[in-house]
Design an enzyme around this catalytic site. Structure first.
Site, PDB file in Angstrom:
ATOM      1  N   LYS A  35       0.833  -1.209   0.000  1.00 12.84           N
ATOM      2  CA  LYS A  35       0.000   0.000   0.000  1.00 12.84           C
ATOM      3  C   LYS A  35       0.866   1.256   0.000  1.00 12.84           C
ATOM      4  CE  LYS A  35      -3.570  -2.449   2.491  1.00 12.84           C
ATOM      5  NZ  LYS A  35      -4.035  -2.777   3.824  1.00 12.84           N
ATOM      6  N   CYS A  36       1.876   1.249  -0.823  1.00 12.78           N
ATOM      7  CA  CYS A  36       2.861   2.322  -0.870  1.00 12.78           C
ATOM      8  C   CYS A  36       2.793   2.984  -2.249  1.00 12.78           C
ATOM      9  CB  CYS A  36       4.251   1.704  -0.629  1.00 12.78           C
ATOM     10  SG  CYS A  36       5.642   2.815  -0.800  1.00 12.78           S
ATOM     11  N   GLY A  37       3.186   4.226  -2.312  1.00 11.04           N
ATOM     12  CA  GLY A  37       3.247   4.902  -3.602  1.00 11.04           C
ATOM     13  C   GLY A  37       4.214   4.232  -4.565  1.00 11.04           C
ATOM     14  N   PHE A  38       5.174   3.484  -4.017  1.00 13.73           N
ATOM     15  CA  PHE A  38       6.150   2.791  -4.849  1.00 13.73           C
ATOM     16  C   PHE A  38       5.746   1.352  -5.185  1.00 13.73           C
ATOM     17  CE2 PHE A  38       8.891   5.864  -2.446  1.00 13.73           C
ATOM     18  CZ  PHE A  38       9.151   6.707  -3.528  1.00 13.73           C
ATOM     19  N   THR A  39       4.587   0.908  -4.720  1.00 13.62           N
ATOM     20  CA  THR A  39       4.144  -0.467  -4.954  1.00 13.62           C
ATOM     21  C   THR A  39       4.155  -0.856  -6.431  1.00 13.62           C
ATOM     22  OG1 THR A  39       2.866  -0.465  -2.914  1.00 13.62           O
ATOM     23  CG2 THR A  39       2.259  -2.118  -4.551  1.00 13.62           C
TER      24      THR A  39
END
Length: 160
Positions: A35-39
């Site tokens: 659930k990360c912007g970098f996922t």
């Protein structure tokens, strides 16, 4: 310790994995989160895996929930997410801490061998990447903002 082959870690099924099984391979070790912007980097990691696996390259993904609880699921839920969203084929390991008193020893070693900006020993965010040569030595640390495809040339140099 001089290389990562001296470590044993748990896979996402809680089974012990001796990193010696990856000896003579070039590795990219990454702390991940769902659930990360970098996922979306999972897709780039899978592309690297597909491109270079036959030449002796592996991605090793270690989910981590230390950064704004962006990996709150169980190991099984993380695997399901990765399978459904990105169809990953590289190994997922047990969810770990990368900083603090309970940090996975492998990551303590990686941080010692390749400090961050200004010599920082901590990991700042999800998707920090460590490139490992065929001898198990840490070659380089990459920031979370470094996209997997930007590491291609460095991987190719180690695969020759």
């Amino acid at each position: 310790m001089t290389n990562i082959y001296q470590f044993t870690v748990l896979n996402n099924k809680q089974e012990s994995v001796e990193l010696t099984q990856f000896s003579d391979k070039v590795l990219l070790v990454v702390n991940t989160a769902s659930k990360c912007g970098f996922t979306p980097q999972y897709q780039g990691l899978q592309t690297l895996h597909d491109t270079f696996q036959a030449k002796g390259f592996e991605v090793l993904a270690f989910p981590c929930n230390q950064f704004k609880q962006q990996e709150s699921g169980s190991n099984e839920e993380i695997q399901q997410f990765c399978d459904l969203q990105f169809n990953i084929k590289f190994p997922l390991f047990n969810k770990i801490d990368v900083n603090g008193d309970n940090a996975e020893p492998l990551f303590s070693f990686l941080k010692q061998q390749a400090p961050g900006i200004l010599g920082s020993k901590s990991i700042k965010w999800n998707f920090t990447k460590f490139l490992i040569n065929r001898q198990g030595e840490v070659i380089k640390r990459y920031a979370p903002t470094t996209k997997p495809e930007a590491i291609t040339a460095d991987i190719e140099k180690l695969l020759v």
